[in-house]
Design a protein around this motif. Sequence first.
Motif, PDB file in Angstrom:
ATOM      1  N   GLY A   1       0.817  -1.208   0.000  1.00  0.00           N
ATOM      2  CA  GLY A   1       0.000   0.000   0.000  1.00  0.00           C
ATOM      3  C   GLY A   1       0.848   1.254   0.000  1.00  0.00           C
ATOM      4  O   GLY A   1       2.029   1.236  -0.338  1.00  0.00           O
ATOM      5  N   SER A   2       0.208   2.354   0.403  1.00  0.00           N
ATOM      6  CA  SER A   2       0.885   3.648   0.373  1.00  0.00           C
ATOM      7  C   SER A   2       0.417   4.516   1.535  1.00  0.00           C
ATOM      8  O   SER A   2      -0.778   4.570   1.816  1.00  0.00           O
ATOM      9  CB  SER A   2       0.572   4.367  -0.940  1.00  0.00           C
ATOM     10  OG  SER A   2       1.034   5.692  -0.913  1.00  0.00           O
ATOM     11  N   PRO A   3       1.360   5.211   2.176  1.00  0.00           N
ATOM     12  CA  PRO A   3       0.951   6.162   3.214  1.00  0.00           C
ATOM     13  C   PRO A   3       0.531   7.510   2.638  1.00  0.00           C
ATOM     14  O   PRO A   3       0.151   8.404   3.385  1.00  0.00           O
ATOM     15  CB  PRO A   3       2.203   6.290   4.082  1.00  0.00           C
ATOM     16  CG  PRO A   3       3.328   6.060   3.140  1.00  0.00           C
ATOM     17  CD  PRO A   3       2.807   5.047   2.147  1.00  0.00           C
ATOM     18  N   GLY A   4       0.614   7.677   1.303  1.00  0.00           N
ATOM     19  CA  GLY A   4       0.100   8.908   0.719  1.00  0.00           C
ATOM     20  C   GLY A   4       0.933   9.483  -0.406  1.00  0.00           C
ATOM     21  O   GLY A   4       1.969   8.962  -0.797  1.00  0.00           O
ATOM     22  N   ILE A   5       0.424  10.587  -0.890  1.00  0.00           N
ATOM     23  CA  ILE A   5       1.017  11.329  -1.997  1.00  0.00           C
ATOM     24  C   ILE A   5       1.605  12.611  -1.419  1.00  0.00           C
ATOM     25  O   ILE A   5       0.956  13.307  -0.639  1.00  0.00           O
ATOM     26  CB  ILE A   5      -0.074  11.692  -3.042  1.00  0.00           C
ATOM     27  CG1 ILE A   5      -0.777  10.448  -3.567  1.00  0.00           C
ATOM     28  CG2 ILE A   5       0.496  12.542  -4.161  1.00  0.00           C
ATOM     29  CD1 ILE A   5       0.074   9.540  -4.386  1.00  0.00           C
ATOM     30  N   ASP A   6       2.825  12.943  -1.819  1.00  0.00           N
ATOM     31  CA  ASP A   6       3.435  14.195  -1.373  1.00  0.00           C
ATOM     32  C   ASP A   6       3.074  15.356  -2.287  1.00  0.00           C
ATOM     33  O   ASP A   6       3.018  16.494  -1.847  1.00  0.00           O
ATOM     34  CB  ASP A   6       4.960  14.075  -1.338  1.00  0.00           C
ATOM     35  CG  ASP A   6       5.443  13.196  -0.203  1.00  0.00           C
ATOM     36  OD1 ASP A   6       4.684  12.973   0.749  1.00  0.00           O
ATOM     37  OD2 ASP A   6       6.591  12.732  -0.279  1.00  0.00           O
ATOM     38  N   GLN A   7       2.866  15.074  -3.550  1.00  0.00           N
ATOM     39  CA  GLN A   7       2.632  16.143  -4.508  1.00  0.00           C
ATOM     40  C   GLN A   7       1.763  15.616  -5.635  1.00  0.00           C
ATOM     41  O   GLN A   7       1.976  14.499  -6.112  1.00  0.00           O
ATOM     42  CB  GLN A   7       3.981  16.619  -5.067  1.00  0.00           C
ATOM     43  CG  GLN A   7       3.894  17.783  -6.013  1.00  0.00           C
ATOM     44  CD  GLN A   7       5.256  18.104  -6.568  1.00  0.00           C
ATOM     45  OE1 GLN A   7       5.723  17.416  -7.470  1.00  0.00           O
ATOM     46  NE2 GLN A   7       5.904  19.129  -6.020  1.00  0.00           N
TER      47      GLN A   7
END
Length: 154
Positions: free
Chosen positions: A85-91
Amino acid sequence: MSDDGVQYFEDIAVGATASFGRYEVTRDEVTEFAAKYDPQPFHLSDEAAAATHFGRLSASGWHTCAMTMAMLVENLKAHRQAGLGSPGIDQLRWLKPVYPGDTLRCESEVLEKRRSESRPEMGIFKSRLTVFNQDDVAVMTMVSNGLIRTRDAG
């Protein structure tokens, strides 16, 4: 790549690039997505869109993200990454409109990686993803963070 054909944290190289995906944007999908998730007039109506800077019906930026995710998942399935998975998008940047009739594709580059200090069974890597249309015009960029299993938690 490991003996089992799965890509783990240790297999990811900073600077590695990849090109993948093909997504044909349809008018029906643009209006269906917009009606449900982003019902702004320029995503729903040719007439309303003609009166804006878009000039014609355009896909929601969030729809562009969803189409990109579909291409990303297909690529991950094809390359058997041990993703977590992913903890998120920075940009995230929407650079140009996406229109019905466009065909999208992706290019990615691994920017950095590190092993998790608190969870040694996983690593974190940061990638820049650029989405292009059929004319090789960049329509979206994002920098994302991915979680991936390590081969050896020690």
